[in-house]
Structure formats: C-alpha cells, structure tokens
Scaffold this motif. Structure first.
Motif, PDB file in Angstrom:
ATOM      1  N   ILE A   1       6.854   5.265  -9.804  1.00 15.94           N
ATOM      2  CA  ILE A   1       6.106   6.400 -10.577  1.00 15.94           C
ATOM      3  C   ILE A   1       4.786   6.573  -9.617  1.00 15.94           C
ATOM      4  CG2 ILE A   1       4.952   5.057 -12.452  1.00 15.94           C
ATOM      5  CD1 ILE A   1       5.557   7.383 -14.181  1.00 15.94           C
ATOM      6  N   ASP A   2       4.525   7.992  -9.692  1.00 20.21           N
ATOM      7  CA  ASP A   2       3.436   8.602  -8.901  1.00 20.21           C
ATOM      8  C   ASP A   2       2.476   9.342  -9.494  1.00 20.21           C
ATOM      9  OD1 ASP A   2       1.189   8.969  -6.699  1.00 20.21           O
ATOM     10  OD2 ASP A   2       2.812   9.256  -5.055  1.00 20.21           O
ATOM     11  N   GLY A   3       1.376   9.421  -9.711  1.00 22.78           N
ATOM     12  CA  GLY A   3       0.457  10.391 -10.548  1.00 22.78           C
ATOM     13  C   GLY A   3      -0.238  10.102 -11.561  1.00 22.78           C
TER      14      GLY A   3
ATOM     15  N   VAL B   1       5.597   4.495   2.534  1.00 24.48           N
ATOM     16  CA  VAL B   1       5.214   5.910   3.048  1.00 24.48           C
ATOM     17  C   VAL B   1       5.842   7.002   2.169  1.00 24.48           C
ATOM     18  CG1 VAL B   1       5.356   7.355   4.941  1.00 24.48           C
ATOM     19  CG2 VAL B   1       4.703   4.980   5.385  1.00 24.48           C
ATOM     20  N   HIS B   2       4.989   7.717   1.717  1.00 24.63           N
ATOM     21  CA  HIS B   2       5.467   9.045   0.642  1.00 24.63           C
ATOM     22  C   HIS B   2       5.298  10.454   1.542  1.00 24.63           C
ATOM     23  CE1 HIS B   2       4.643  11.339  -3.075  1.00 24.63           C
ATOM     24  NE2 HIS B   2       5.758  11.740  -2.739  1.00 24.63           N
ATOM     25  N   LEU B   3       6.579  10.893   2.075  1.00 24.06           N
ATOM     26  CA  LEU B   3       6.439  12.086   2.926  1.00 24.06           C
ATOM     27  C   LEU B   3       6.532  13.222   2.175  1.00 24.06           C
ATOM     28  CD1 LEU B   3       9.022  11.023   5.960  1.00 24.06           C
ATOM     29  CD2 LEU B   3       6.519  10.708   5.850  1.00 24.06           C
ATOM     30  N   MET B   4       5.341  13.887   1.866  1.00 21.71           N
ATOM     31  CA  MET B   4       5.396  15.203   1.375  1.00 21.71           C
ATOM     32  C   MET B   4       5.165  16.057   2.356  1.00 21.71           C
ATOM     33  SD  MET B   4       2.705  13.954  -1.661  1.00 21.71           S
ATOM     34  CE  MET B   4       2.205  12.507  -0.906  1.00 21.71           C
ATOM     35  N   ILE B   5       6.363  16.168   3.065  1.00 17.12           N
ATOM     36  CA  ILE B   5       6.371  17.206   4.300  1.00 17.12           C
ATOM     37  C   ILE B   5       7.712  17.948   4.561  1.00 17.12           C
ATOM     38  CG2 ILE B   5       4.883  15.694   5.585  1.00 17.12           C
ATOM     39  CD1 ILE B   5       7.475  14.725   7.142  1.00 17.12           C
TER      40      ILE B   5
ATOM     41  N   LEU C   1       0.987  -1.077  -0.172  1.00 12.23           N
ATOM     42  CA  LEU C   1      -0.082   0.035  -0.105  1.00 12.23           C
ATOM     43  C   LEU C   1       0.974   1.195  -0.102  1.00 12.23           C
ATOM     44  CD1 LEU C   1      -2.424  -1.109   2.698  1.00 12.23           C
ATOM     45  CD2 LEU C   1      -2.776  -1.268   0.311  1.00 12.23           C
ATOM     46  N   HIS C   2       0.393   2.334  -0.768  1.00 14.20           N
ATOM     47  CA  HIS C   2       1.250   3.497  -0.755  1.00 14.20           C
ATOM     48  C   HIS C   2       0.341   4.540  -0.064  1.00 14.20           C
ATOM     49  CE1 HIS C   2       3.743   6.763  -2.783  1.00 14.20           C
ATOM     50  NE2 HIS C   2       2.542   7.390  -2.782  1.00 14.20           N
ATOM     51  N   LEU C   3       1.216   5.310   1.119  1.00 14.76           N
ATOM     52  CA  LEU C   3       0.423   6.025   1.925  1.00 14.76           C
ATOM     53  C   LEU C   3       1.065   7.394   2.061  1.00 14.76           C
ATOM     54  CD1 LEU C   3       0.983   3.620   5.001  1.00 14.76           C
ATOM     55  CD2 LEU C   3      -0.885   3.954   3.350  1.00 14.76           C
ATOM     56  N   ASP C   4       0.183   8.515   1.565  1.00 19.49           N
ATOM     57  CA  ASP C   4       0.526   9.633   1.203  1.00 19.49           C
ATOM     58  C   ASP C   4       0.310  10.766   2.420  1.00 19.49           C
ATOM     59  OD1 ASP C   4       1.148   9.643  -1.782  1.00 19.49           O
ATOM     60  OD2 ASP C   4      -0.846   8.988  -1.802  1.00 19.49           O
ATOM     61  N   VAL C   5       1.548  11.087   2.939  1.00 20.99           N
ATOM     62  CA  VAL C   5       1.584  11.969   4.237  1.00 20.99           C
ATOM     63  C   VAL C   5       1.935  13.373   3.686  1.00 20.99           C
ATOM     64  CG1 VAL C   5       2.937  12.409   6.305  1.00 20.99           C
ATOM     65  CG2 VAL C   5       2.442   9.985   5.452  1.00 20.99           C
TER      66      VAL C   5
END
Ligand code: DX5
Ligand code: ZN
Length: 235
Positions: free
Chosen positions: A189-191, A82-86, A49-53
């Motif tokens: 790849i994401d999006g 875990v994909h950290l967008m922070i 699972l891919h988790l967008d933070v």
C-alpha cells in the motif's frame, strides 16, 4: 550459477518472511545527502527502500530514473522496490532491472493490453514483478491479472505526489484481494500511510507499507519508524 528466476523467488520469499514491513519512499528525502539518508534508514532497521519513478507524463510530476537506482545499489544492500509511474513501462523496465531493482511494479493504467508479458519478462530476469492501481481505477481492470503478479501495489492516493490524504478505498481493496487470493499474495500500500493509517492498513492485509512524509518530515527517522511499527495490526 543461480537461475535469474530463482532470484525473484528468493526475493518473494524474503518479503513474505519480513511482512509487515515499512518501506521508506525516497521521494521526500534529502537528495543532497543521499548516502547519509540511506545510512539513517539502515540504522532505523528498514528492510527495503521504495523508489518512485515519475516521467512527467503518466503523472504530472518528474522525479528520477535509472542513475539514482544504480547509485543506491552501490551504496546499500537493502532491497530496492521500484515503483514505475511512467507511460511506457515496457520500454524502460529492463534498464531498471540492470540498474539493480529487486522488485518492479508498473501501473495497470499505463498498459493498454495484456500486462502478462511484461510481468513475466521482469521476473525471468530475477526481479519480482507486480501491478499498481490508482484509487480511481476500477478493480475489474486489475483482477484478471492478479495471479500473474508477485505483488500488488494498492495506491491509497492518486499516484504523483507525496503528502496527500489517505483514501480509505484502499482498505476495501486490500481485504478483497486477501480474501480472494489468499495469504501468499504480497500486498503493498502506498500513499498517506502514517501512525493513524498504518494500523488499519495492516489489519486489512497490507504486507508492504510505503511511507514518505510520515518519516521524512520527522526529525528522527528511527523514532518515526518505531512509532509506525507499534501500530501494526491496530484497526
Ligand atoms: C506517490 C508515491 C508515494 C509517496 C508516498 O505517488 O508513489 O510513494 O512518496 O508519500 P506519502 O507517504 O507522503 O503519501
Ligand atoms: Zn510509490
């Protein structure tokens, strides 16, 4: 006792063994019934699972943090990416490790200096680590650090929201990385990945394909997954 570093190596080997694979991004799932959503995804044969933070600062959107990762860790044995967008990934990465992440990517745009120490710190705790890059950021920012990464996350939309259109610059970037860094490097790849874009993405070297709307806006997740997998390698 297994060394933490060898757990990261095991995760990387596992990911290499299952590629290409689809990672559902839980951004658009039904959070009022998270357990059921995860069961449906398990039934459709997903591997992780891919988790967008998102922190409302690095990107103009807010999602969730450690408690959701922890909750998911309790209800599934699927790997958690875990994909950290922070803005300050170094301040929070350890807490995502403790929450149960198997792999963590953070954005090169969020790190003014050398990302090497954080990449190594995450890996030394048993979690695969990598860098993400937005479409508008020049690849020159990323390239000096690729060899320190277990995986590279190429954004095919600006980080922040699901449902945006695919930017084909991501295809060139995948090809460039695959050509210059060889077959071992894991490319994510994401999006904007859907039945039209999944084939070109795998043909250009994508191993891990993050999908939000093309699964969660469909009534039947299983069918959506089957349709996506059918397009692997079609350019
Ligand atoms: C965007 C997120 C993505 C997003 C993908 O910032 O990182 O993971 O949920 O959603 P779709 O597939 O709808 O572009
Ligand atoms: Zn993501």
């Amino acid at each position: 006792m297994t060394e933490p570093g060898s757990r990261a190596v095991a995760t990387i080997e596992y990911l290499r063994g299952i590629r290409p694979t689809i990672l559902p991004s839980l951004l658009l799932c039904d959070f009022s019934n998270l357990r059921r959503e995860v069961e449906l995804l398990e039934e459709s044969g997903v591997d992780l699972l891919h988790l967008d933070v998102m922190d409302g600062h690095f990107v103009p959107n807010l999602t969730y943090g450690m408690p959701i990762v922890e909750a998911l860790r309790k209800i599934t044995s699927l790997k958690l990416d875990v994909h950290l967008m922070i803005s300050d990934p170094a301040a929070y990465a350890d807490r995502f490790v403790s929450a149960g992440a198997d792999s963590i990517t953070f954005h090169i745009e969020a790190v003014p200096g050398d990302p090497g120490p954080l990449l190594r710190s995450i890996r030394s705790q048993g979690v695969a680590s990598g860098l993400a890059i937005n479409p508008s950021t020049p690849m020159e920012r990323l390239l000096p650090h690729v060899r320190e990464c277990d995986l590279i996350l190429i954004m095919s939309v600006p980080a922040g929201f699901g449902g945006q259109p695919f930017d084909p610059i991501a295809l060139q970037r995948l090809s460039q990385l695959r050509r210059d860094f060889g077959p071992e490097l894991l490319l994510e790849i994401d999006g904007g990945i859907n039945v039209q874009t999944v084939g070109p993405a795998t043909a250009h070297g994508a191993d891990l394909l993050v999908v939000g709307s093309a699964i969660f806006r469909e009534a039947d997740y299983c069918q959506a997954m089957t349709r996506l997998r059918r397009q692997f390698q079609a350019s």
